[in-house]
Design an enzyme around this catalytic site. Structure first.
Site, PDB file in Angstrom:
ATOM      1  N   LYS A 111      -6.023 -24.313  18.427  1.00  0.00           N
ATOM      2  CA  LYS A 111      -6.764 -23.210  17.121  1.00  0.00           C
ATOM      3  C   LYS A 111      -7.778 -24.840  16.630  1.00  0.00           C
ATOM      4  CE  LYS A 111      -4.383 -20.618  14.667  1.00  0.00           C
ATOM      5  NZ  LYS A 111      -3.900 -19.872  13.063  1.00  0.00           N
ATOM      6  N   LYS A 192      -1.476 -14.725  23.332  1.00  0.00           N
ATOM      7  CA  LYS A 192      -0.936 -13.707  22.623  1.00  0.00           C
ATOM      8  C   LYS A 192      -1.792 -12.962  21.932  1.00  0.00           C
ATOM      9  CE  LYS A 192      -0.291 -16.331  18.135  1.00  0.00           C
ATOM     10  NZ  LYS A 192      -0.314 -15.094  17.296  1.00  0.00           N
ATOM     11  N   LYS A 195      -4.542 -12.381  15.588  1.00  0.00           N
ATOM     12  CA  LYS A 195      -5.631 -11.864  14.330  1.00  0.00           C
ATOM     13  C   LYS A 195      -6.419 -12.431  14.638  1.00  0.00           C
ATOM     14  CE  LYS A 195      -2.564 -12.114  11.051  1.00  0.00           C
ATOM     15  NZ  LYS A 195      -2.245 -13.363  10.669  1.00  0.00           N
TER      16      LYS A 195
END
Ligand code: ATP
Ligand code: MG
Length: 327
Positions: A111, A192, A195
């Protein structure tokens, strides 16, 4: 009964990955366990948010919990920010967590990649997650596979604290399904479904219209050998579609492989569109009704009260052990 705790961030639009890997399983657990399910809105702030949008998404996610079948009589449903004890315990745990162990967290690396200003919160987020779990003395934590490392850290912190100060926390076990714990992106089956992925073609959201679902599944990346076979290593795209199909329909992978043998990918995709649309439509209808009813805020208020009573007990115990209760 085993105490269960889990949560979803109110960031972006909830995907069928979140649903199959986590939320759908919450519903299955609520009859046989003592469950706490939260909306982890403090976690959302590890990356920038629009306050108004965050508020709406938090309430929408609570409505989705109810729409998929979570029952406030069986489950404690609440927003993380309504239970300030989570942040209090986070500080205590941060002081026993090591800088190096947080630096090894894969999700932090992923991230923070390509970002200029990474918040300290993104770095320490796994400690807040540990506090979320340990504060309810949870035995089991149903999550997707991507959360495995954070669960290991949670266990390490619980054990370290217990060893240093005497037994205080239940050491929780992750509850990760063998099948469907990692739904992959439709546009790139090596990553993966998320969202927060940039392209909307990465995911199907719980609110997608039939047309959106159709266009995303029809565009899903597959391969060129045109054989419908479950083989995640060599055929990740088709295997992901078969996984989603199986989880939504209840047909097993071998049944699907047998029934669809010799058919083209077009047939598989067309059937899958129908299965997903039929599953999501009643949920979407219930969600609209719930949003109109105003019931959601009451559920969250009541849930927070029940959660706080439990959380306060654990924080008291931890503070006492650490010499922080003076009276
Ligand atoms: P974000 O990209 O903002 O982190 P996310 O899709 O990873 O969003 P989270 O709110 O972080 O969603 O995770 C909620 C739950 O859904 C967690 O239990 C997580 O393990 C699970 N989950 C997330 N993505 C998947 C996936 N692709 N397959 C199965 N489970 C998943
Ligand atoms: Mg995530």
């Amino acid at each position: 009964m085993k105490r269960v705790l889990s949560g979803v961030q109110p960031t972006g639009d909830v995907t069928i990955g979140n649903y199959l890997g986590a939320i759908k399983r919450f519903v299955d657990l609520q009859d046989t366990t003592d469950p706490y399910f939260m909306i982890v809105n403090l976690h959302a702030w590890t990356v920038p948010q629009d306050p108004q949008v965050l508020k709406e998404k938090t309430i929408n996610l609570a409505a989705l919990y109810l729409a998929v079948g979570l029952d406030p009589k069986k489950s404690v449903i609440f927003a993380q920010s309504d239970v300030p004890e989570h942040t209090e315990l986070t500080w205590l745990l941060q002081c026993i967590a090591y800088f190096g162990e947080l630096g090894r967290m894969i999700q932090f690396k992923e991230k923070s990649e390509d970002k200029q200003n990474v918040s300290v919160g993104l770095y320490t987020y796994p400690v807040l997650m540990a506090a979320d779990i340990l504060i309810y003395q949870a035995d089991l934590v149903p999550v997707g596979e991507d959360q495995k490392q954070h669960l290991e850290l949670t266990r390490d912190l619980a054990e370290r604290f217990n060893n240093r100060f005497g037994h205080t926390f239940t050491v929780p076990d992750p509850l990760i399904n063998e099948f469907g714990a990692r739904i992959m992106g439709l546009d790139d089956p090596s990553k993966k479904m998320s969202k927060s992925a940039k392209s909307p073609y990465n995911r199907i959201t719980m609110m997608d219209t039939p047309d959106e679902i159709k266009s995303k599944i029809m565009k899903a990346v597959t391969d060129t050998d045109n054989q419908i076979r479950f083989d995640p290593v060599n055929k990740p795209g088709i295997s992901n579609l078969l996984t989603i199909y199986s989880l939504f329909s209840g047909e097993t992978i071998p049944q699907l492989e047998e029934r669809l043998a010799g058919q083209g990918y077009g047939t598989l995709k067309k059937e899958l569109v129908e299965v997903v649309v039929n599953h999501l439509q009643p949920i979407q209808q219930r969600l609209q009704q719930l949003k109109k009813s105003g019931e959601v805020l009451d559920v969250l208020r009541n849930g927070a009260e029940r959660a706080r009573a439990e959380a306060a007990k654990t924080v008291q115990a931890a503070k006492e052990k650490m010499g922080l209760l003076l009276g």
